[in-house]
Design a protein around this motif. Structure first.
Motif, short mmCIF file in Angstrom:
data_model
loop_
_atom_site.label_atom_id
_atom_site.label_comp_id
_atom_site.label_asym_id
_atom_site.label_seq_id
_atom_site.Cartn_x
_atom_site.Cartn_y
_atom_site.Cartn_z
N GLN A 62 16.82 -12.74 24.50
CA GLN A 62 17.92 -11.81 24.78
C GLN A 62 19.28 -12.46 24.51
O GLN A 62 20.19 -11.83 23.96
CB GLN A 62 17.85 -11.35 26.24
CG GLN A 62 16.66 -10.49 26.57
CD GLN A 62 16.71 -9.14 25.90
OE1 GLN A 62 17.79 -8.58 25.68
NE2 GLN A 62 15.55 -8.61 25.53
N ALA A 63 19.43 -13.74 24.90
CA ALA A 63 20.72 -14.42 24.74
C ALA A 63 21.08 -14.62 23.27
O ALA A 63 22.26 -14.55 22.90
CB ALA A 63 20.68 -15.77 25.46
N LEU A 64 20.09 -14.86 22.43
CA LEU A 64 20.36 -15.19 21.02
C LEU A 64 20.36 -13.98 20.10
O LEU A 64 20.97 -14.00 19.04
CB LEU A 64 19.33 -16.21 20.53
CG LEU A 64 19.38 -17.59 21.19
CD1 LEU A 64 18.20 -18.43 20.73
CD2 LEU A 64 20.69 -18.28 20.88
N LEU A 65 19.64 -12.93 20.48
CA LEU A 65 19.46 -11.79 19.57
C LEU A 65 20.28 -10.57 19.94
O LEU A 65 20.23 -9.57 19.22
CB LEU A 65 17.96 -11.40 19.52
CG LEU A 65 17.01 -12.52 19.05
CD1 LEU A 65 15.58 -12.03 19.07
CD2 LEU A 65 17.40 -12.99 17.65
N THR A 66 21.00 -10.62 21.06
CA THR A 66 21.82 -9.47 21.44
C THR A 66 23.20 -9.59 20.79
O THR A 66 23.90 -10.59 21.00
CB THR A 66 21.96 -9.41 22.98
OG1 THR A 66 20.67 -9.34 23.56
CG2 THR A 66 22.78 -8.18 23.38
N PRO A 67 23.62 -8.62 20.01
CA PRO A 67 24.94 -8.69 19.37
C PRO A 67 26.06 -8.53 20.40
O PRO A 67 25.88 -7.90 21.44
CB PRO A 67 24.92 -7.52 18.38
CG PRO A 67 23.92 -6.56 18.95
CD PRO A 67 22.88 -7.39 19.63
N GLY A 106 24.62 -11.10 25.44
CA GLY A 106 23.28 -11.67 25.41
C GLY A 106 22.94 -12.41 26.70
O GLY A 106 21.82 -12.33 27.20
N LEU A 107 23.92 -13.18 27.22
CA LEU A 107 23.68 -13.88 28.48
C LEU A 107 23.43 -12.90 29.63
O LEU A 107 22.55 -13.13 30.47
CB LEU A 107 24.89 -14.77 28.81
CG LEU A 107 25.06 -16.01 27.93
CD1 LEU A 107 26.31 -16.78 28.36
CD2 LEU A 107 23.84 -16.92 28.04
N ALA A 108 24.20 -11.79 29.64
CA ALA A 108 23.99 -10.79 30.69
C ALA A 108 22.62 -10.14 30.54
O ALA A 108 21.91 -9.94 31.54
CB ALA A 108 25.10 -9.73 30.62
N ALA A 109 22.24 -9.82 29.28
CA ALA A 109 20.91 -9.22 29.06
C ALA A 109 19.79 -10.21 29.39
O ALA A 109 18.76 -9.83 29.94
CB ALA A 109 20.79 -8.77 27.61
#
Length: 264
Positions: free
Chosen positions: A84-89, A105-108
């Protein structure tokens, strides 16, 4: 590698959660799982977190059991968080090679980490506080209405209970096999790539599956030797009966689910 794994085990105790009817606990677990999946935003997650912590406190179990379960599944939790941290725009904070860690991404990642942790803890609470016999009886009772459409409720409940009971046994056996193979100089997953990883894990998987099949055969022989027959006309020594505490637990779980849906 799997030391301290307690997931799937029953831990005998005389707590309020242990005394609850297994059907009520299963229904409460389903309501809690729906609450975790339906929660949107921190108010809803706080309500589910409060319900989980209250249930853990009522179980009378020490925190090390729950922490051990989360620690044994740390790889799964870490992979979910990093994905989630790396792939969320979103707004980039810093980079890890070609990938960017974003604020969104950190929040997700934190959100999926918390949801998975809650689901694992809720499932652990059911197995920690319910003996395999009572759990099988509860599942069979809940599935019995589907017998009219041909569902083998007794056999299905028995298979689910045995599968959960054997999880810690298989993990402990895997730990023993890993130590034995390493003492002989085996290096697990030393090769690169998926094919190399699979080839490196063969010394673990082959004896593990052989042991699982041997245990299944021993269990089948033991059940046949005791003239075990499931299904229709089978009676129980202890009949399940719902109490006021069961209805109270159901009311609390459904109230939390309704609150989570309202807060969306």
């Amino acid at each position: 590698m799997f030391g301290g794994v307690t997931f799937g085990q029953f831990i005998p105790k005389d707590s309020l959660l242990h005394r609850l009817d297994p059907r009520a606990k299963t229904a409460c677990l389903l309501a809690a799982v729906l609450s975790v999946l339906a929660a949107s935003g921190w108010p809803g997650m706080a309500a589910v977190l409060g319900l989980t912590m209250a249930a853990a406190a009522l179980s009378g179990l020490k925190a090390r059991f729950f922490l051990g379960t989360l620690r044994s599944l740390r790889v799964l939790l870490a992979v979910a968080f990093l994905a989630q941290a790396l792939l969320t725009p979103g707004e980039a904070l810093f980079g890890l090679g070609p990938l960017k860690v974003t604020r969104e991404g950190l929040a997700a990642g934190a959100d999926i980490f918390l949801r998975l942790s809650l689901l694992i803890l809720l499932a652990s609470l059911l197995t920690y506080t319910t003996s395999p016999i009572r759990l099988a009886a509860g599942l069979e009772s809940l599935l019995s209405p589907f017998r009219r459409v041909g569902l083998p409720a007794h056999e299905l409940a028995m298979m689910m209970t045995i599968a959960m009971r054997f999880v810690p046994t298989l993990l402990q056996e895997a730990e023993v096999i890993i130590k034995a193979q390493r003492s002989r100089g085996a290096g697990f997953a030393a090769r690169s790539g998926p094919a190399g990883w699979a080839a490196g894990m063969l010394p673990l998987f082959v004896p593990l599956f052989a042991g699982a099949l041997r245990r299944a055969e021993d269990l089948a022989v033991a059940m046949e030797a005791r003239c075990y027959r499931g299904g229709a006309n089978r009676t129980r020594m202890m009949e399940l009966k719902l109490s006021r505490a069961d209805f109270a637990a159901l009311a609390v779980s459904l109230t939390v689910l309704a609150a989570v849906i309202y807060l969306r």
